[in-house]
Write a protein that holds these residues in place. Structure first.
Motif, PDB file in Angstrom:
ATOM      1  N   THR B 113     -47.273 -26.378  16.144  1.00 24.34           N
ATOM      2  CA  THR B 113     -46.557 -25.695  15.060  1.00 24.34           C
ATOM      3  C   THR B 113     -45.767 -24.506  15.599  1.00 24.34           C
ATOM      4  OG1 THR B 113     -48.348 -26.311  13.586  1.00 24.34           O
ATOM      5  CG2 THR B 113     -46.845 -24.610  12.810  1.00 24.34           C
ATOM      6  N   SER B 114     -46.416 -23.708  16.433  1.00 24.35           N
ATOM      7  CA  SER B 114     -45.702 -22.548  16.967  1.00 24.35           C
ATOM      8  C   SER B 114     -44.564 -22.979  17.886  1.00 24.35           C
ATOM      9  CB  SER B 114     -46.670 -21.632  17.709  1.00 24.35           C
ATOM     10  OG  SER B 114     -47.274 -22.331  18.771  1.00 24.35           O
ATOM     11  N   GLN B 115     -44.782 -24.077  18.613  1.00 27.71           N
ATOM     12  CA  GLN B 115     -43.693 -24.569  19.476  1.00 27.71           C
ATOM     13  C   GLN B 115     -42.523 -25.071  18.633  1.00 27.71           C
ATOM     14  OE1 GLN B 115     -45.990 -27.397  21.702  1.00 27.71           O
ATOM     15  NE2 GLN B 115     -46.116 -26.059  23.501  1.00 27.71           N
ATOM     16  N   LEU B 116     -42.836 -25.768  17.544  1.00 29.36           N
ATOM     17  CA  LEU B 116     -41.756 -26.254  16.681  1.00 29.36           C
ATOM     18  C   LEU B 116     -40.980 -25.085  16.072  1.00 29.36           C
ATOM     19  CD1 LEU B 116     -43.366 -29.299  14.818  1.00 29.36           C
ATOM     20  CD2 LEU B 116     -41.727 -29.320  16.696  1.00 29.36           C
ATOM     21  N   ALA B 117     -41.700 -24.031  15.708  1.00 26.31           N
ATOM     22  CA  ALA B 117     -41.013 -22.859  15.158  1.00 26.31           C
ATOM     23  C   ALA B 117     -40.103 -22.233  16.208  1.00 26.31           C
ATOM     24  CB  ALA B 117     -42.040 -21.848  14.666  1.00 26.31           C
ATOM     25  N   SER B 118     -40.612 -22.160  17.433  1.00 32.56           N
ATOM     26  CA  SER B 118     -39.816 -21.575  18.517  1.00 32.56           C
ATOM     27  C   SER B 118     -38.567 -22.422  18.788  1.00 32.56           C
ATOM     28  CB  SER B 118     -40.689 -21.487  19.766  1.00 32.56           C
ATOM     29  OG  SER B 118     -40.047 -20.784  20.769  1.00 32.56           O
ATOM     30  N   TRP B 119     -38.764 -23.752  18.805  1.00 36.13           N
ATOM     31  CA  TRP B 119     -37.600 -24.629  19.015  1.00 36.13           C
ATOM     32  C   TRP B 119     -36.616 -24.518  17.848  1.00 36.13           C
ATOM     33  CZ3 TRP B 119     -36.274 -28.577  15.623  1.00 36.13           C
ATOM     34  CH2 TRP B 119     -35.107 -29.258  15.970  1.00 36.13           C
ATOM     35  N   ALA B 120     -37.166 -24.521  16.629  1.00 37.17           N
ATOM     36  CA  ALA B 120     -36.286 -24.487  15.456  1.00 37.17           C
ATOM     37  C   ALA B 120     -35.401 -23.238  15.485  1.00 37.17           C
ATOM     38  CB  ALA B 120     -37.120 -24.523  14.178  1.00 37.17           C
ATOM     39  N   ALA B 121     -35.982 -22.123  15.894  1.00 44.44           N
ATOM     40  CA  ALA B 121     -35.183 -20.894  15.965  1.00 44.44           C
ATOM     41  C   ALA B 121     -34.056 -21.048  16.985  1.00 44.44           C
ATOM     42  CB  ALA B 121     -36.080 -19.723  16.330  1.00 44.44           C
ATOM     43  N   ALA B 122     -34.418 -21.607  18.141  1.00 40.09           N
ATOM     44  CA  ALA B 122     -33.391 -21.814  19.175  1.00 40.09           C
ATOM     45  C   ALA B 122     -32.314 -22.771  18.673  1.00 40.09           C
ATOM     46  CB  ALA B 122     -34.043 -22.352  20.444  1.00 40.09           C
ATOM     47  N   ALA B 123     -32.743 -23.843  18.003  1.00 43.21           N
ATOM     48  CA  ALA B 123     -31.778 -24.836  17.512  1.00 43.21           C
ATOM     49  C   ALA B 123     -30.903 -24.250  16.413  1.00 43.21           C
ATOM     50  CB  ALA B 123     -32.523 -26.069  17.004  1.00 43.21           C
ATOM     51  N   ILE B 124     -31.497 -23.406  15.562  1.00 48.01           N
ATOM     52  CA  ILE B 124     -30.691 -22.775  14.501  1.00 48.01           C
ATOM     53  C   ILE B 124     -29.568 -21.950  15.120  1.00 48.01           C
ATOM     54  CG2 ILE B 124     -30.761 -20.929  12.767  1.00 48.01           C
ATOM     55  CD1 ILE B 124     -33.524 -22.076  11.937  1.00 48.01           C
ATOM     56  N   TRP B 125     -29.912 -21.184  16.140  1.00 39.52           N
ATOM     57  CA  TRP B 125     -28.884 -20.379  16.798  1.00 39.52           C
ATOM     58  C   TRP B 125     -27.827 -21.260  17.471  1.00 39.52           C
ATOM     59  CZ3 TRP B 125     -27.733 -15.732  15.693  1.00 39.52           C
ATOM     60  CH2 TRP B 125     -28.706 -14.811  15.309  1.00 39.52           C
ATOM     61  N   ALA B 126     -28.310 -22.296  18.167  1.00 44.82           N
ATOM     62  CA  ALA B 126     -27.373 -23.135  18.936  1.00 44.82           C
ATOM     63  C   ALA B 126     -26.461 -23.932  18.005  1.00 44.82           C
ATOM     64  CB  ALA B 126     -28.159 -24.071  19.851  1.00 44.82           C
ATOM     65  N   VAL B 127     -27.059 -24.597  17.035  1.00 49.56           N
ATOM     66  CA  VAL B 127     -26.253 -25.416  16.117  1.00 49.56           C
ATOM     67  C   VAL B 127     -25.389 -24.517  15.233  1.00 49.56           C
ATOM     68  CG1 VAL B 127     -26.340 -27.091  14.235  1.00 49.56           C
ATOM     69  CG2 VAL B 127     -27.904 -27.318  16.165  1.00 49.56           C
ATOM     70  N   GLY B 128     -25.972 -23.401  14.808  1.00 51.99           N
ATOM     71  CA  GLY B 128     -25.176 -22.447  14.027  1.00 51.99           C
ATOM     72  C   GLY B 128     -23.984 -21.943  14.823  1.00 51.99           C
ATOM     73  N   GLY B 129     -24.222 -21.636  16.097  1.00 52.28           N
ATOM     74  CA  GLY B 129     -23.119 -21.201  16.962  1.00 52.28           C
ATOM     75  C   GLY B 129     -22.064 -22.281  17.104  1.00 52.28           C
ATOM     76  N   TYR B 130     -22.527 -23.525  17.274  1.00 53.43           N
ATOM     77  CA  TYR B 130     -21.585 -24.643  17.403  1.00 53.43           C
ATOM     78  C   TYR B 130     -20.710 -24.766  16.155  1.00 53.43           C
ATOM     79  CZ  TYR B 130     -19.812 -29.370  18.018  1.00 53.43           C
ATOM     80  OH  TYR B 130     -18.980 -30.456  18.131  1.00 53.43           O
ATOM     81  N   LEU B 131     -21.373 -24.751  14.998  1.00 51.99           N
ATOM     82  CA  LEU B 131     -20.610 -24.912  13.745  1.00 51.99           C
ATOM     83  C   LEU B 131     -19.671 -23.725  13.527  1.00 51.99           C
ATOM     84  CD1 LEU B 131     -23.414 -26.359  11.442  1.00 51.99           C
ATOM     85  CD2 LEU B 131     -21.521 -27.592  12.524  1.00 51.99           C
ATOM     86  N   ALA B 132     -20.130 -22.535  13.896  1.00 51.10           N
ATOM     87  CA  ALA B 132     -19.270 -21.357  13.729  1.00 51.10           C
ATOM     88  C   ALA B 132     -18.046 -21.443  14.643  1.00 51.10           C
ATOM     89  CB  ALA B 132     -20.069 -20.094  14.024  1.00 51.10           C
ATOM     90  N   PHE B 133     -18.266 -21.842  15.882  1.00 54.30           N
ATOM     91  CA  PHE B 133     -17.141 -21.911  16.825  1.00 54.30           C
ATOM     92  C   PHE B 133     -16.165 -23.020  16.423  1.00 54.30           C
ATOM     93  CE2 PHE B 133     -19.751 -20.089  20.615  1.00 54.30           C
ATOM     94  CZ  PHE B 133     -19.861 -18.906  19.924  1.00 54.30           C
ATOM     95  N   VAL B 134     -16.710 -24.171  16.017  1.00 54.32           N
ATOM     96  CA  VAL B 134     -15.825 -25.263  15.597  1.00 54.32           C
ATOM     97  C   VAL B 134     -15.085 -24.868  14.318  1.00 54.32           C
ATOM     98  CG1 VAL B 134     -15.771 -27.629  14.737  1.00 54.32           C
ATOM     99  CG2 VAL B 134     -17.139 -27.073  16.734  1.00 54.32           C
ATOM    100  N   GLY B 135     -15.791 -24.174  13.418  1.00 54.47           N
ATOM    101  CA  GLY B 135     -15.129 -23.706  12.197  1.00 54.47           C
ATOM    102  C   GLY B 135     -13.982 -22.761  12.524  1.00 54.47           C
ATOM    103  N   ALA B 136     -14.233 -21.859  13.477  1.00 59.51           N
ATOM    104  CA  ALA B 136     -13.169 -20.933  13.888  1.00 59.51           C
ATOM    105  C   ALA B 136     -12.012 -21.700  14.529  1.00 59.51           C
ATOM    106  CB  ALA B 136     -13.738 -19.904  14.860  1.00 59.51           C
ATOM    107  N   LEU B 137     -12.351 -22.705  15.321  1.00 65.89           N
ATOM    108  CA  LEU B 137     -11.315 -23.526  15.975  1.00 65.89           C
ATOM    109  C   LEU B 137     -10.427 -24.197  14.936  1.00 65.89           C
ATOM    110  CD1 LEU B 137     -10.555 -24.847  18.857  1.00 65.89           C
ATOM    111  CD2 LEU B 137     -11.906 -26.774  18.059  1.00 65.89           C
ATOM    112  N   PHE B 138     -11.057 -24.809  13.938  1.00 61.78           N
ATOM    113  CA  PHE B 138     -10.287 -25.505  12.910  1.00 61.78           C
ATOM    114  C   PHE B 138      -9.499 -24.511  12.046  1.00 61.78           C
ATOM    115  CE2 PHE B 138     -13.074 -29.599  12.691  1.00 61.78           C
ATOM    116  CZ  PHE B 138     -12.685 -29.874  13.986  1.00 61.78           C
ATOM    117  N   ALA B 139     -10.071 -23.345  11.834  1.00 64.40           N
ATOM    118  CA  ALA B 139      -9.350 -22.328  11.060  1.00 64.40           C
ATOM    119  C   ALA B 139      -8.091 -21.890  11.800  1.00 64.40           C
ATOM    120  CB  ALA B 139     -10.255 -21.135  10.796  1.00 64.40           C
TER     121      ALA B 139
END
Lengths: 231, 514
Positions: B113-139
């Motif tokens: 459970t703690s490992q999944l939470a740790s991964w989820a946080a990392a993935a939220i940042w990574a995927v969030g960063g990806y979507l933000a950068f792609v959103g900025a690119l398209f904008a």
């Protein structure tokens, strides 16, 4: 028992001079072990074998001469990344306070591993035709190791790998665009002076930074970068 | 005051039934705040600008062309994936490096459970960063006037790939907690992407279509302009990447110390499900066939995706002939009308000359439209149908304005003489050469142009190989063309009026030319 009665250093043992080389060797070994240098050397040997496999089985990207460089360059960047994370030790301040040979040991370890990487990749390159040959390999490994050492000095030893990988990503795109700047030295011919000078300068800067400053200690496992602002 | 006066502790505000999810959310929130993943995002942002945005601005302002490298060939995934995997490996190796594995295992939450939470946080940042950068690119693209629809399905593929890289890297870090894990994971991620490109460039069909850097036959004009992006292949790739990510992540639950028997059973099922989903996706991709609007996977295909996009055309005039294009091609309208005008003047008064031109959707092909596609003339009154998306627009992949214009003229005349999808009969080729010369392109320069649109193929043993220069305008076809061109204009016009029907039917021979 207290130290109150001692007012002078005990006489040096007659055998101290004879023990100095052994102590020096032990110091070097302990330093290398604290940086996991033996493990790094094994990994570099593994990357040499990977180079051998890539040239033997022609893993090159479809396309022109630039595309053929991508896989060897990736392996060279992997070697540089391994060297970059071998720059930090677990002792921190005590080591810096007591080790007067520390800068020289850092420099020697960096040079030793760079030489080992070059040797291992050269051996691996015997399996086929390496684009640019050994001279380009030396330039590329040296330059990318320099980016790794600089990244270790700036970002922290644990994140030194980001330097070569980032440089590889930049190079991968630049190769297809026929760059003219010597800072993208993998795209230059092996005997190109500008590329060699740039790679050498980056390597020298990296070795100097690691030698004089050491890898930055970031304490990155402690509070995250945003914990100060997000409560 | 003593503690004896203190009343019993008040009941918690939340019911016990809600407590476990809230504790998990708190754990996740702590991990999100403390995750080092954001540290790598500035570096990725710089690489994203250099690798994904900068090379794309040289392309014409159409989304499908601007995003060919960064979405179609997975450039954004290459920028994000290896670095995210390396950082996730560093995060995953935290307990192992610090020697706190036993300590964490003994806490109230299962280790998984703690490992999944740790991964989820990392993935939220990574995927969030990806979507933000792609959103900025398209904008930025939208601000620059780029037209068409953004390739949202391919953005979803990229986001899933980033999540998969993060889970694979995290698992590597947990199982091999060493200082070398992060660099080797990043290196391995990049190597995998490069080998994926190598396989993708070579193979045009079958299972390699599942590789996220493979754009062969699946990212071409006029997607997002005249018809929608087909979601079939992106869906298969999302399945493939999600399966890999799921399997890698729940491998963490297999060791005995990870969790209790029940959770480990769930982990085994999730690993099996991940492997099965990935294998199914590979199987689906191997059944993909090239349709007119992209890769079609029968098991995933929705007929609604085949409906053309409705639009109000923008129109111009080529020497009096109306030319109407999709509004996404508004910037090319002037070039197109200027290119067609000399041909319209050359054909004036001839039977079958089109009264107007309209754009039609280009069909997908295995060569990514590199050789163009034929125009057609049909209907009463005749209408010229122009698959503009199949031509190399000026600026696209280094294409020149003059070459584009010449290709349009050639394809127009090719349709006019009734030559169809191939080079045509010798008589049709000769008449086409004469009319093309009349439209401004000398006969001597025509073989090179014919080669560029795939209408002339000369064996290497004849040309001496590709290094021997362009083919020459020699032989019986060009001899006949030169004879016809030497006639007075009025005589040539009269001959054409009387022989065009026979020419288009293919019954006219070279010997029958004057």
């Amino acid at each position: 028992m207290t130290a109150a009665g001692i007012d002078h250093a005990p006489a040096a043992a007659p055998a101290a001079g004879r023990r100095a080389p052994a102590a020096g060797a032990r110091l070097v070994w302990l330093f290398l072990a604290s940086r996991r240098t033996p493990a790094a050397a094994w990994l570099l040997a593994g990357l040499g074998m990977l180079m051998w496999a890539s040239l033997h089985w022609h893993w090159n990207i479809a396309g022109g001469a630039a595309a053929r460089q991508v896989i060897p360059l990736t392996i060279e960047a992997g070697s540089a990344a391994v060297i970059a994370v071998s720059t930090y030790g677990p002792f921190g301040e005590p080591e810096r306070a007591t080790g007067r040979w520390l800068p020289w040991l850092r420099m020697a370890a960096a040079l030793l591993l760079t030489g080992a990487a070059f040797g291992a990749l050269c051996a691996g390159a015997t399996a086929g035709v390496l684009p640019g040959g050994s001279l380009a390999l030396l330039r590329n490994v040296g330059g990318m190791t320099g980016t790794g050492l600089l990244a270790a000095a700036v970002l922290g030893g644990a994140f030194g790998w980001a330097g070569p990988i980032a440089y590889l990503l930049v190079t991968e795109v630049s190769l297809s665009g026929h760059p003219t700047t010597p800072w993208v030295w993998p795209a230059r011919p092996p005997h190109d002076l500008g590329g060699a000078l740039c790679a050498s300068a980056v390597f020298a800067a990296g070795v100097s930074a690691i030698m004089l400053l050491g890898a930055r200690e970031t304490g990155r496992d402690s509070p995250g970068p945003l914990s100060r602002w997000i409560s | 005051m003593t503690a004896a006066d203190v009343q019993a502790r008040p009941a918690p505000a939340v019911t016990p039934r809600l407590a476990p999810p809230l504790s998990l959310l708190r754990l996740l929130w702590i991990e999100v705040r403390r995750s080092p993943m954001p540290l790598i995002l500035p570096l990725i942002a710089a690489l994203f600008w250099f690798d994904s945005y900068r090379p794309s601005v040289g392309q014409p302002p159409l989304f499908i062309l601007r995003t060919f490298w960064n979405m179609g060939q997975g450039g954004t995934i290459v920028d994000f994936g290896p670095l995210v995997a390396g950082m996730a490996a560093w995060i995953g190796s935290r307990d192992g490096r610090r020697g706190t594995t036993d300590l964490v295992t003994a806490t109230a939450q299962p280790r998984l459970t703690s490992q999944l939470a740790s991964w989820a946080a990392a993935a939220i940042w990574a995927v969030g960063g990806y979507l933000a950068f792609v959103g900025a690119l398209f904008a930025v693209y939208a601000y620059q006037g780029v037209t068409g629809e953004p390739p949202w399905w391919w953005v979803a593929v990229g986001a899933t790939a980033v999540a998969a890289f993060s889970s694979a890297g995290f698992a590597a870090g947990v199982f091999f907690p060493s200082r070398f894990t992060a660099p080797l994971t990043a290196f391995g991620g990049f190597l995998v992407m490069m080998l994926s490109s190598q396989t993708g460039f070579r193979d045009l069909s079958g299972w390699p279509q599942i590789l996220p850097t493979n754009s062969n036959g699946n990212f071409q004009p006029d997607s997002g302009m005249l018809y929608p992006y087909l979601p079939d292949l992106p869906v298969a790739r999302i399945m493939f990447l999600a399966g890999i990510g799921l399997a890698a992540l729940f491998l963490l639950g297999l060791p005995a110390v990870a969790a209790g028997r029940r959770m480990r059973g769930v982990a085994v099922m999730m690993v099996a499900a991940g492997v099965a989903v990935s294998a199914a996706a590979v199987g689906l991709a191997s059944t993909a066939r090239l349709g007119p609007h992209g890769m079609v996977i029968a098991a995933l295909h929705d007929a609604a995706s085949d409906r053309p996009i409705r639009y109000t055309p923008v129109c111009g005039s080529a020497a009096g002939m109306p030319v109407c294009l999709n509004p996404a091609y508004r910037a090319d309208l002037t070039t197109v009308t200027a290119a067609l005008a000399p041909v319209v003047r050359e054909l004036a008064g001839l039977p079958g000359a089109p009264h107007r031109a309209k754009e039609i959707g280009a069909n997908y092909d295995t060569l990514d439209g590199e050789t163009g596609q034929p125009m057609t003339i049909s209907g009463t009154p005749p209408v010229l149908s122009v698959p503009l998306g199949a031509e190399n627009l000026p600026g696209a992949f280094g294409a020149k304005d003059a070459v584009f214009s010449d290709q349009l003229r050639l394809l127009f005349l090719h349709a006019f003489v009734g030559a169809g999808n191939n080079a045509g009969t010798p008589a049709q080729q000769a008449v086409q050469a004469v009319l093309l010369q009349g439209a401004g392109l000398p006969i001597a320069a025509q073989p090179k142009l014919l080669t560029s649109v795939g209408l002339l193929w000369i064996p290497a043993e004849v040309t001496g190989g590709p290094t021997q220069g362009p083919p020459q305008a020699t032989g019986p076809v060009y001899a006949a063309a030169r004879r016809l061109a030497a006639l007075p204009a009025a005589a040539r016009q009269t001959w054409l009026v009387s022989h065009l029907a026979a020419l288009r039917s293919g019954s006219l021979t070279l010997a029958q030319l004057p």
